[in-house]
Scaffold this motif. Structure first.
Motif, PDB file in Angstrom:
ATOM      1  N   VAL A  38       0.758  -1.225  -0.034  1.00 20.14           N
ATOM      2  CA  VAL A  38       0.106   0.050  -0.077  1.00 20.14           C
ATOM      3  C   VAL A  38       0.866   1.274  -0.156  1.00 20.14           C
ATOM      4  CG1 VAL A  38      -1.701   1.378   1.188  1.00 20.14           C
ATOM      5  CG2 VAL A  38      -1.910  -1.097   1.164  1.00 20.14           C
ATOM      6  N   GLU A  40       0.372   5.051   0.223  1.00 22.09           N
ATOM      7  CA  GLU A  40      -0.526   6.262   0.571  1.00 22.09           C
ATOM      8  C   GLU A  40       0.194   7.613   0.153  1.00 22.09           C
ATOM      9  OE1 GLU A  40      -3.118   6.043   3.903  1.00 22.09           O
ATOM     10  OE2 GLU A  40      -2.303   3.865   4.385  1.00 22.09           O
ATOM     11  N   LYS A  41      -0.192   7.916  -0.992  1.00 23.40           N
ATOM     12  CA  LYS A  41       0.242   9.123  -1.647  1.00 23.40           C
ATOM     13  C   LYS A  41      -0.715   9.574  -2.727  1.00 23.40           C
ATOM     14  CE  LYS A  41       3.897  11.039  -4.626  1.00 23.40           C
ATOM     15  NZ  LYS A  41       4.810  10.819  -5.600  1.00 23.40           N
ATOM     16  N   ARG A  42      -1.149  11.189  -2.484  1.00 24.63           N
ATOM     17  CA  ARG A  42      -2.143  11.539  -3.309  1.00 24.63           C
ATOM     18  C   ARG A  42      -1.465  11.766  -4.753  1.00 24.63           C
ATOM     19  NH1 ARG A  42      -4.412  16.343  -0.359  1.00 24.63           N
ATOM     20  NH2 ARG A  42      -5.598  14.797   0.678  1.00 24.63           N
ATOM     21  N   GLU A  56      -5.860   8.801  -3.412  1.00 21.33           N
ATOM     22  CA  GLU A  56      -5.343   8.904  -2.182  1.00 21.33           C
ATOM     23  C   GLU A  56      -4.540   7.936  -1.713  1.00 21.33           C
ATOM     24  OE1 GLU A  56      -5.405  11.600  -0.249  1.00 21.33           O
ATOM     25  OE2 GLU A  56      -7.369  12.762  -1.403  1.00 21.33           O
ATOM     26  N   THR A  57      -4.567   6.738  -2.428  1.00 24.62           N
ATOM     27  CA  THR A  57      -4.023   5.465  -2.146  1.00 24.62           C
ATOM     28  C   THR A  57      -3.704   4.546  -3.448  1.00 24.62           C
ATOM     29  OG1 THR A  57      -4.859   5.452   0.081  1.00 24.62           O
ATOM     30  CG2 THR A  57      -3.929   3.523  -0.683  1.00 24.62           C
ATOM     31  N   ASN A  76      -6.252  -0.537   6.090  1.00 30.11           N
ATOM     32  CA  ASN A  76      -5.826   0.070   7.318  1.00 30.11           C
ATOM     33  C   ASN A  76      -6.942   0.706   8.039  1.00 30.11           C
ATOM     34  OD1 ASN A  76      -3.262  -0.499   6.780  1.00 30.11           O
ATOM     35  ND2 ASN A  76      -2.860   1.475   5.919  1.00 30.11           N
ATOM     36  N   SER A  80     -12.451   2.509   0.857  1.00 28.33           N
ATOM     37  CA  SER A  80     -12.522   3.488  -0.110  1.00 28.33           C
ATOM     38  C   SER A  80     -12.983   2.420  -1.624  1.00 28.33           C
ATOM     39  CB  SER A  80     -11.113   3.831  -0.569  1.00 28.33           C
ATOM     40  OG  SER A  80     -10.534   4.336   0.651  1.00 28.33           O
TER      41      SER A  80
END
Length: 104
Positions: A38, A40-42, A56-57, A76, A80
């Motif tokens: 995973v 998690e970066k925009r 977002e992920t 997590n 989504s």
């Protein structure tokens, strides 16, 4: 190289595959758990209609995983929806084959 190396799949995600629209809204299949990586970066991605959407992920999982656009994914503890899913298959080349999924 073949499939994405198992040691990279450090996270667990729960996927409820999108099965279509029903009389009361979207319908989802039985939840399955997949090992994944995973990030998690925009970032900006394009959806199925070509519109720019903020993701977002990004989730990377084995190529054989079933996760079509519109699926519900829990990562997590946060739920989504899949914007787009891209198969990264090297066709026999020494690349890490995987499924790349952009989430809202």
């Amino acid at each position: 190289m073949g499939s994405i190396p198992a040691f990279l799949l450090r996270h667990t995600v729960e996927i409820e595959p999108f099965e279509g629209e029903g009389p009361f809204g979207p319908e989802f299949g039985t939840a399955v758990t997949e090992r994944a990586f995973v990030d998690e970066k925009r970032r900006l991605v394009r959806d199925a209609e070509g519109a720019e959407v903020v993701s977002e992920t990004t989730v990377y999982m084995r190529l054989a995983a079933t996760c079509p656009a519109g699926s519900r994914v829990t990562v997590n503890g946060r739920t989504s929806y899949v914007i787009t899913a891209s198969r990264r298959d090297g066709g026999g080349l020494p690349t890490p084959d995987h499924l790349e999924v952009a989430l809202q």
